[in-house]
Scaffold this active site. Structure first.
Site, PDB file in Angstrom:
ATOM      1  N   HIS A 547       0.838  -1.204   0.000  1.00  0.00           N
ATOM      2  CA  HIS A 547       0.000   0.000   0.000  1.00  0.00           C
ATOM      3  C   HIS A 547       0.871   1.252   0.000  1.00  0.00           C
ATOM      4  O   HIS A 547       0.570   2.240   0.658  1.00  0.00           O
ATOM      5  CB  HIS A 547      -0.899   0.018   1.247  1.00  0.00           C
ATOM      6  N   ILE A 591      -5.861   0.069   0.409  1.00  0.00           N
ATOM      7  CA  ILE A 591      -6.082   1.469  -0.012  1.00  0.00           C
ATOM      8  C   ILE A 591      -6.673   1.665  -1.405  1.00  0.00           C
ATOM      9  O   ILE A 591      -6.856   2.799  -1.829  1.00  0.00           O
ATOM     10  CB  ILE A 591      -4.783   2.298   0.109  1.00  0.00           C
TER      11      ILE A 591
END
Ligand SMILES: Cc1cc2nc3c(=O)[nH]c(=O)nc-3n(C[C@H](O)[C@H](O)[C@H](O)COP(=O)(O)OP(=O)(O)OC[C@H]3O[C@@H](n4cnc5c(N)ncnc54)[C@H](O)[C@@H]3O)c2cc1C
Length: 610
Positions: A547, A591
């Site tokens: 992420h 995310i």
């Protein structure tokens, strides 16, 4: 959907209104939204190939096979991590049309309201939850599961408004194919503390849930930016041109001659599939969407960065901004894997080629079986739970001899009731970083026997890393240094969450799915009982969650910013960044939903002429 031909540069115009660098998750959102106006001409240049229709991409359950395959992945390894016993970490990043959304694990998780409100408080007006909330619905269409599955997986929490007409399809896939862990997960958490207290899309829920995934509800194919935002019909727009296998080397900058002495981005240079060097002009803007590792690299290669970094590689510094490439954030997961009870098997059976063959056949013939679902499940957990994690940030800081930790706004956020310091994810297969850090080992199902895993993730780390060039050659990978655990508070917090893992595994009805006295893959096969064992488990087992973000942060320049709240690069006209690089703080959870939402809002900002 098969790939349309996109690698040719025949009839490419010399200029477009917008040139988008990177045809990944955010780049294709921008291109598709801007070309809704037929008077706007957009060119997207993507370094990877167009592999839409490739089963390795469309069958989400095969994703791990793509990692560190240079046909799909940039194959980046980090610097040795001092805080992790000097381990280097593998950092897969998508290199294909659709970018990382085409190779990710497909989990759909939503950030917290407080996380986006903190973005706003840090000096980014208009990025708080009130504005962002609708963008978390705009990017997707959600398909309700049937009532039987809803009951089995305890999906009654799905009571908030979801997306109804966005390009990305989100569903639970096949009604069949979920392992028994999916039923046990929310029930065990209800027994351990409480059931989930809302729908995560509302931005406030804490507790455990079976999350949906980017799976088309009927074809069961991965739904990613490359086959949705660049659908067949979008690809036919005369005002949109996407060129794949086009590697952008530099942003072209020219000095304005109107007395203001400001730079303007006028286009880019790139090399084509056939190795030809080309140049294209952007009459309005160059938009960087090359991801959180490659966007800052391109800025530096083009003379926008820290003067002393650029000087090392004899690059003229046109904009001296030492914030570029700093502020790198990622989540890390620490996995524990336990042997499952006899006579059960787990996802580990996929190490047997005939089982894989049968699973692929079930998927292709009936859209059923284990490859037709995404059986990863999640839980959000607050720091405030004094029964399960009896500690406070104040107490930890005082033990560390500190009074404050930066950013202060993040400290306030994680101490807010309802915010979550941890995410736990259940994976019904082994995760084994202990023999080594390459994805082929972590996801390689290398240990004999059948296991299932639970991982602990620190949602809001305070450690900050960096990404910088190590050569003026655009083909040379930049140095990625996450500096994981460099802030000692992170190790304290992460270890306390890791200490919960054995407890979750021991809670009924999960407990019955694991073998009593069975093998463990973590901590040399021993149960983790103490804080110091948990800290060692973090150092030895921490694996990047992929992420990576924050390396061209949206912040006031004096507070570490690279772009302003309209995503314009400081010091340069006509240059914006719209990808995960601009995140000032990493949101909770996985995310991609935030990347899609931010890109959707970026498209609206650009369309409105701001
Ligand atoms: C292995 C993996 C698993 C993940 N799992 C999940 C998950 O389950 N759930 C979740 O929510 N999130 C997940 N994520 C995170 C999420 O997918 C990413 O954060 C998001 O897709 C990043 O979007 P982006 O637009 O910033 O970059 P990307 O989608 O990576 O797009 C960048 C694009 O730019 C291209 N590019 C780079 N340099 C150049 C250049 N010089 N010239 C031309 N093109 C260039 C790249 O090839 C790429 O296509 C995962 C990520 C990875 C890598």
């Amino acid at each position: 959907m098969a790939a349309v031909e996109t690698s040719s540069t025949a009839n490419l115009s010399a200029e477009y209104d917008y040139v988008v660098v990177g045809g990944g998750t955010s780049g294709l959102v921008i291109a598709s939204r801007l070309t809704e106006n037929k008077d706007v001409r957009v060119l997207v240049l993507e370094a990877g190939a167009n592999r839409v229709g490739d089963p390795k991409i469309s069958i989400q359950g095969l994703a791990a096979a793509l990692y560190f395959d240079p046909d799909y992945d940039w194959c980046i390894t980090t610097e040795p991590q001092v805080g992790l016993n000097d381990r280097r970490l593998a950092q897969p990043l998508g290199k294909t049309l659709g970018g990382s959304s085409a190779i990710n694990l497909g989990m759909v998780i939503y950030p917290s309201r407080s996380g986006f409100d903190t973005w706003d408080k840090l000096g980014n007006p208009g990025w708080g939850w009130e504005t962002m909330e609708s963008y978390f619905r705009k990017f997707h269409t959600f398909s309700e599961p049937q009532s039987k599955l809803k009951k089995e997986l305890m999906l009654d929490y799905l009571n908030a408004a979801q997306g109804t007409d966005g390009p990305i399809h989100i569903s639970y896939g096949s009604e069949e194919g979920y392992p028994p862990f999916a039923q046990a997960w929310p029930r065990a958490w209800s027994a351990l503390c409480k059931p989930i207290d809302g729908d995560p899309i509302s931005g406030t829920a804490t507790g455990a849930f079976n999350n949906a995934a980017t799976i088309h509800p009927t074809t069961r194919e991965r739904s990613h930016a490359g086959n949705t935002y660049f659908s067949d019909s979008t690809a036919r727009r005369p005002n949109l041109r996407v060129v794949t296998e086009a590697f952008v080397e530099k942003i072209l900058l020219s000095q304005r001659n109107d007395g203001i002495n400001k730079l303007r981005a006028t286009g880019v240079t790139f090399s084509t599939k056939n190795g030809q060097r080309r140049q294209v002009t952007a009459t309005r803007e160059v938009i960087l969407a090359a991801g959180a590792v490659k966007s800052p690299q391109l800025l530096e290669l083009s003379g926008i960065g820290n003067k002393s970094v650029l000087a090392k590689y004899k690059i003229d510094c046109l904009v001296d901004n030492s914030n570029i490439g700093e502020n790198l954030q990622d989540h890390g997961f620490v996995p524990f894997s336990w042997e499952v009870a006899d006579p059960m098997t787990s996802g580990d059976q996929m190490r047997n080629p005939s089982v894989v063959e049968a699973a692929i056949e079930a998927y292709q013939q009936a859209k059923a079986g284990p490859l037709s679902v995404n059986a990863l499940a999640s839980a959000f957990f607050p720091l405030q739970d004094q029964d399960l994690v009896p500690v406070s940030v104040d107490q930890l800081l005082s033990e560390l001899g500190q009074t404050e930790v930066e950013p202060k706004a993040l400290r306030e956020q994680i101490c807010t009731p309802g915010d979550c310091s941890a995410q736990f994810t259940l994976a019904p297969f082994q995760l084994n970083p202990f023999p080594g850090d390459s994805p082929s080992q972590i996801f390689g199902l290398g240990a004999d026997g059948f296991y299932a895993s639970i991982v602990a993730v620190l949602n809001h780390p305070f450690s900050r890393g960096s990404v910088h060039i190590q050569s003026a050659d655009p083909r040379s990978s930049p140095i990625v240094d996450p500096r994981a655990m460099s802030n000692p508070l992170d190790l304290e917090l992460h270890a306390r969450h890791v200490l919960l893992l054995e407890k979750i595994r021991d809670t009924s009805p999960l407990r019955e799915l694991f073998k009593e006295g069975g093998r463990r893959l973590h901590n040399d096969g021993q149960r983790v009982e103490t804080l110091s064992q948990a800290k060692e488990a973090v150092k030895n087992g921490y694996t990047p969650h992929y992420h990576v973000c924050g390396t061209a942060a949206m912040l006031p320049r004096e507070s570490g910013g690279v772009v302003d709240s309209k995503l314009r690069v400081y010091g340069v006209d006509g240059l914006r960044i719209v990808d995960a690089s601009v995140f000032p703080l990493i949101p909770r959870g996985n995310i991609q939903s935030s990347v899609y939402a931010v890109a959707e809002r970026a498209a609206d900002i650009i369309k409105s002429g701001e």
